[in-house]
Design a protein around this motif. Sequence first.
Motif, PDB file in Angstrom:
ATOM      1  N   ASP A 198       0.800  -1.225   0.000  1.00 14.88           N
ATOM      2  CA  ASP A 198       0.000   0.000   0.000  1.00 14.88           C
ATOM      3  C   ASP A 198       0.832   1.274   0.000  1.00 14.88           C
ATOM      4  O   ASP A 198       0.275   2.366  -0.164  1.00 14.88           O
ATOM      5  CB  ASP A 198      -0.919   0.001   1.222  1.00 14.88           C
ATOM      6  N   GLY A 199       2.135   1.132   0.196  1.00 17.87           N
ATOM      7  CA  GLY A 199       2.947   2.336   0.197  1.00 17.87           C
ATOM      8  C   GLY A 199       4.382   2.051   0.554  1.00 17.87           C
ATOM      9  O   GLY A 199       4.786   0.907   0.804  1.00 17.87           O
ATOM     10  N   PHE A 200       5.165   3.136   0.595  1.00 20.75           N
ATOM     11  CA  PHE A 200       6.596   3.023   0.828  1.00 20.75           C
ATOM     12  C   PHE A 200       7.058   4.090   1.804  1.00 20.75           C
ATOM     13  O   PHE A 200       6.697   5.264   1.672  1.00 20.75           O
ATOM     14  CB  PHE A 200       7.372   3.184  -0.481  1.00 20.75           C
ATOM     15  N   ARG A 201       7.845   3.686   2.758  1.00 23.98           N
ATOM     16  CA  ARG A 201       8.593   4.623   3.590  1.00 23.98           C
ATOM     17  C   ARG A 201       9.967   4.720   2.926  1.00 23.98           C
ATOM     18  O   ARG A 201      10.666   3.717   2.757  1.00 23.98           O
ATOM     19  CB  ARG A 201       8.703   4.107   5.014  1.00 23.98           C
ATOM     20  N   LEU A 202      10.344   5.913   2.526  1.00 28.69           N
ATOM     21  CA  LEU A 202      11.581   6.102   1.772  1.00 28.69           C
ATOM     22  C   LEU A 202      12.698   6.528   2.710  1.00 28.69           C
ATOM     23  O   LEU A 202      12.725   7.654   3.209  1.00 28.69           O
ATOM     24  CB  LEU A 202      11.370   7.129   0.665  1.00 28.69           C
ATOM     25  N   ALA A 260       4.706   9.543 -10.084  1.00 32.32           N
ATOM     26  CA  ALA A 260       3.985   9.192 -11.312  1.00 32.32           C
ATOM     27  C   ALA A 260       3.766   7.688 -11.398  1.00 32.32           C
ATOM     28  O   ALA A 260       2.710   7.225 -11.852  1.00 32.32           O
ATOM     29  CB  ALA A 260       4.746   9.695 -12.531  1.00 32.32           C
ATOM     30  N   LEU A 261       4.744   6.908 -10.958  1.00 31.43           N
ATOM     31  CA  LEU A 261       4.580   5.456 -10.938  1.00 31.43           C
ATOM     32  C   LEU A 261       3.493   5.067  -9.945  1.00 31.43           C
ATOM     33  O   LEU A 261       2.602   4.265 -10.267  1.00 31.43           O
ATOM     34  CB  LEU A 261       5.904   4.785 -10.570  1.00 31.43           C
ATOM     35  N   LEU A 262       3.534   5.621  -8.733  1.00 32.64           N
ATOM     36  CA  LEU A 262       2.524   5.277  -7.736  1.00 32.64           C
ATOM     37  C   LEU A 262       1.122   5.664  -8.183  1.00 32.64           C
ATOM     38  O   LEU A 262       0.149   4.963  -7.876  1.00 32.64           O
ATOM     39  CB  LEU A 262       2.839   5.961  -6.396  1.00 32.64           C
ATOM     40  N   ASP A 263       1.019   6.768  -8.908  1.00 37.08           N
ATOM     41  CA  ASP A 263      -0.294   7.247  -9.329  1.00 37.08           C
ATOM     42  C   ASP A 263      -0.949   6.336 -10.364  1.00 37.08           C
ATOM     43  O   ASP A 263      -2.129   6.502 -10.676  1.00 37.08           O
ATOM     44  CB  ASP A 263      -0.190   8.675  -9.875  1.00 37.08           C
ATOM     45  N   ARG A 268      -2.312   4.308  -3.040  1.00 40.67           N
ATOM     46  CA  ARG A 268      -0.956   4.070  -2.553  1.00 40.67           C
ATOM     47  C   ARG A 268      -0.384   5.361  -1.959  1.00 40.67           C
ATOM     48  O   ARG A 268      -0.865   6.457  -2.257  1.00 40.67           O
ATOM     49  CB  ARG A 268      -0.047   3.569  -3.680  1.00 40.67           C
ATOM     50  N   THR A 269       0.643   5.216  -1.131  1.00 39.96           N
ATOM     51  CA  THR A 269       1.196   6.399  -0.487  1.00 39.96           C
ATOM     52  C   THR A 269       2.700   6.294  -0.307  1.00 39.96           C
ATOM     53  O   THR A 269       3.285   5.217  -0.428  1.00 39.96           O
ATOM     54  CB  THR A 269       0.518   6.639   0.882  1.00 39.96           C
ATOM     55  N   THR A 270       3.316   7.435   0.001  1.00 43.45           N
ATOM     56  CA  THR A 270       4.733   7.494   0.321  1.00 43.45           C
ATOM     57  C   THR A 270       4.928   8.381   1.545  1.00 43.45           C
ATOM     58  O   THR A 270       4.236   9.380   1.719  1.00 43.45           O
ATOM     59  CB  THR A 270       5.555   8.102  -0.836  1.00 43.45           C
ATOM     60  N   VAL A 271       5.881   7.987   2.376  1.00 43.27           N
ATOM     61  CA  VAL A 271       6.314   8.847   3.472  1.00 43.27           C
ATOM     62  C   VAL A 271       7.835   8.848   3.450  1.00 43.27           C
ATOM     63  O   VAL A 271       8.474   7.796   3.474  1.00 43.27           O
ATOM     64  CB  VAL A 271       5.759   8.373   4.838  1.00 43.27           C
ATOM     65  N   GLY A 272       8.421  10.041   3.337  1.00 45.19           N
ATOM     66  CA  GLY A 272       9.861  10.161   3.208  1.00 45.19           C
ATOM     67  C   GLY A 272      10.519  10.557   4.514  1.00 45.19           C
ATOM     68  O   GLY A 272       9.999  11.392   5.257  1.00 45.19           O
ATOM     69  N   GLU A 273      11.682   9.965   4.785  1.00 43.86           N
ATOM     70  CA  GLU A 273      12.491  10.342   5.945  1.00 43.86           C
ATOM     71  C   GLU A 273      13.487  11.413   5.509  1.00 43.86           C
ATOM     72  O   GLU A 273      14.313  11.177   4.622  1.00 43.86           O
ATOM     73  CB  GLU A 273      13.253   9.127   6.481  1.00 43.86           C
ATOM     74  N   VAL A 274      13.409  12.575   6.127  1.00 44.96           N
ATOM     75  CA  VAL A 274      14.298  13.682   5.776  1.00 44.96           C
ATOM     76  C   VAL A 274      15.222  13.991   6.947  1.00 44.96           C
ATOM     77  O   VAL A 274      14.775  14.432   8.001  1.00 44.96           O
ATOM     78  CB  VAL A 274      13.501  14.948   5.402  1.00 44.96           C
ATOM     79  N   GLY A 275      16.513  13.740   6.747  1.00 45.08           N
ATOM     80  CA  GLY A 275      17.525  14.138   7.713  1.00 45.08           C
ATOM     81  C   GLY A 275      18.374  15.226   7.088  1.00 45.08           C
ATOM     82  O   GLY A 275      19.252  14.949   6.286  1.00 45.08           O
ATOM     83  N   ASP A 276      18.098  16.456   7.429  1.00 44.60           N
ATOM     84  CA  ASP A 276      18.798  17.574   6.798  1.00 44.60           C
ATOM     85  C   ASP A 276      19.122  18.662   7.812  1.00 44.60           C
ATOM     86  O   ASP A 276      19.083  19.854   7.499  1.00 44.60           O
ATOM     87  CB  ASP A 276      17.951  18.149   5.652  1.00 44.60           C
ATOM     88  N   GLY A 277      19.408  18.228   9.049  1.00 49.74           N
ATOM     89  CA  GLY A 277      19.778  19.184  10.071  1.00 49.74           C
ATOM     90  C   GLY A 277      18.725  20.253  10.262  1.00 49.74           C
ATOM     91  O   GLY A 277      17.519  20.000  10.240  1.00 49.74           O
TER      92      GLY A 277
END
Length: 546
Positions: A198-202, A260-263, A268-277
């Motif tokens: 159903d989705g991806f944690r990036l 575009a692929l997920l659409d 479906r969904t995505t949740v991104g992990e952002v480590g950028d201080g």
Amino acid sequence: MAGKTADWWRGAVIYQVYPRSFQDTNGDGLGDLKGITRRLPHIASLGVDAIWLSPFFKSPMADMGYDVSDYCDVDPIFGTLEDFDEMMRAAHALGLKIIIDQVISHTSDQHPWFIESRASRNNPKSDWYVWADPKRDGTAPNNWLSIFGGPGWEWDGVRRQYYQHNFLTSQPDLNFHNKEVQDAVLKTVKFWLDRGVDGFRLDTVNYYFCDKLLRDNPAHEPDESDAGLDAPDSNPYGMQNHLYDKTQPENIDFLKRFRALLDQYEDRTTVGEVGDGARSLKTVAAYVSGGDKLHMCYTFDLLGPDFTAAHIRNCVDTFQRMVKDGWVCWAFSNHDVNRHVSRFAKTEAERPVIAKLAISVLAALRGSICLYQGEELGLPEAELAFEDLRDPYGIRFWPAFKGRDGCRTPMPWEAAKAHAGFTSAEKSWLPVPYEQAALSVDAQQTDSNSVLTHYRQTLEFRKQHPALIDGDMEFIGTNQDLLAFTRQKGEEKLLFVFNLTREAAEFKLPAGVKVAGAVAVPGLKGEVSGGAIKLAPLSGYCGALA
């Protein structure tokens, strides 16, 4: 209610499972997919909408599965593809979505792509990783560092070049400037989409691209915004301003390709992990705005030691000001940081109080929320001996930084059993400390005052109020150290006030704000008296506004 529409992820509650520490069913001391299937009823009983599975792909396990050698198969320690399919079917039958962890900024050095790439400078995959010539004196191409310690470059004697690695030397970074790499990565994503996830944690979603010119990072100038740094003080990684080794502008176009692929698939969904201080929220804003990239992101901003009204308000308010058409996912714990009960509580006696208060706050915020296995039990960080460590990060920086094993210890299910019911093996991969075993699921299951019961009640309350799923959120100004805001959708308007301090407080209702009555929220027992809300230490209040 989340889960019934195409945007089920908006306001969803996501439960993170760390597979090797959840439930062992074959007696090898490691959790497995069959164990997750066995414990799905517990997850469903919490009232969550989805499960995020940390990596279960084939891997040499140098970084506990975040070093992938085959993106399209299950590592034997976890089971088989058939076990995954069975688990997913069982989860879907319980109304649970499955989000899997895609680790695509780098691979294992045992991945066939890298084995071919390092073989020569002119093979078909020679440019699939970030390779660079040494300086004339033989040193690395630039000053980039690895988060796990040392230079961000490793010498390869066959190619007589360096390759980049943001983490372990056995985790070489893919070259996303090469469109063939993007195509290959997206093909592995499609494999799981076709399988029904159903989705991806990036993982490390802002690390995909580095600067083409390989320019040196400048020194970091410390300031008050350093609370967002994604490395401990003992790590020199934090001494650089990471302008060139991550968060490059080219990442935007790749995320559009990913979306575009997920659409092409439904729901479906995505949740991104952002480590950028200190720039994390700005990066999140760029990645979730516009509806053509990620559905939502989370940062490390709430994963630090600061559990104060000012800090939480600043994080949420900053995101809301920067992003008008995007979504965020908030969390207090995950597999990479000390458990928040230990970070926030000042005494052992405070731990259950903090555990309950933290989920009450999290459930009231605008955004989706992510829970980490065991936090529903109020588990503290485990204190482990050096000889018990498995995390290469902790082993490298011990004793100044003890690594991530303390939050990855096995889930305690049954207090009276060996290893708290996690495994029948003589030894589990990490020990289960006594203080965690005492907080096991069976010990809390029927206790009406337990942290587990509070989680279930709080998440049920959240589901019953549309304003908490995707309603508007507006802060109320106060010169006190209180967190006060409203959540509104349609005719429903709720007022929340939280006292995160150790002193009693009184919140004076602003002019024109009238409370129609208290709302029965688990654990929030503040009282309205004479135009003010009286709050005990570490407590909160919820009322319906007239």
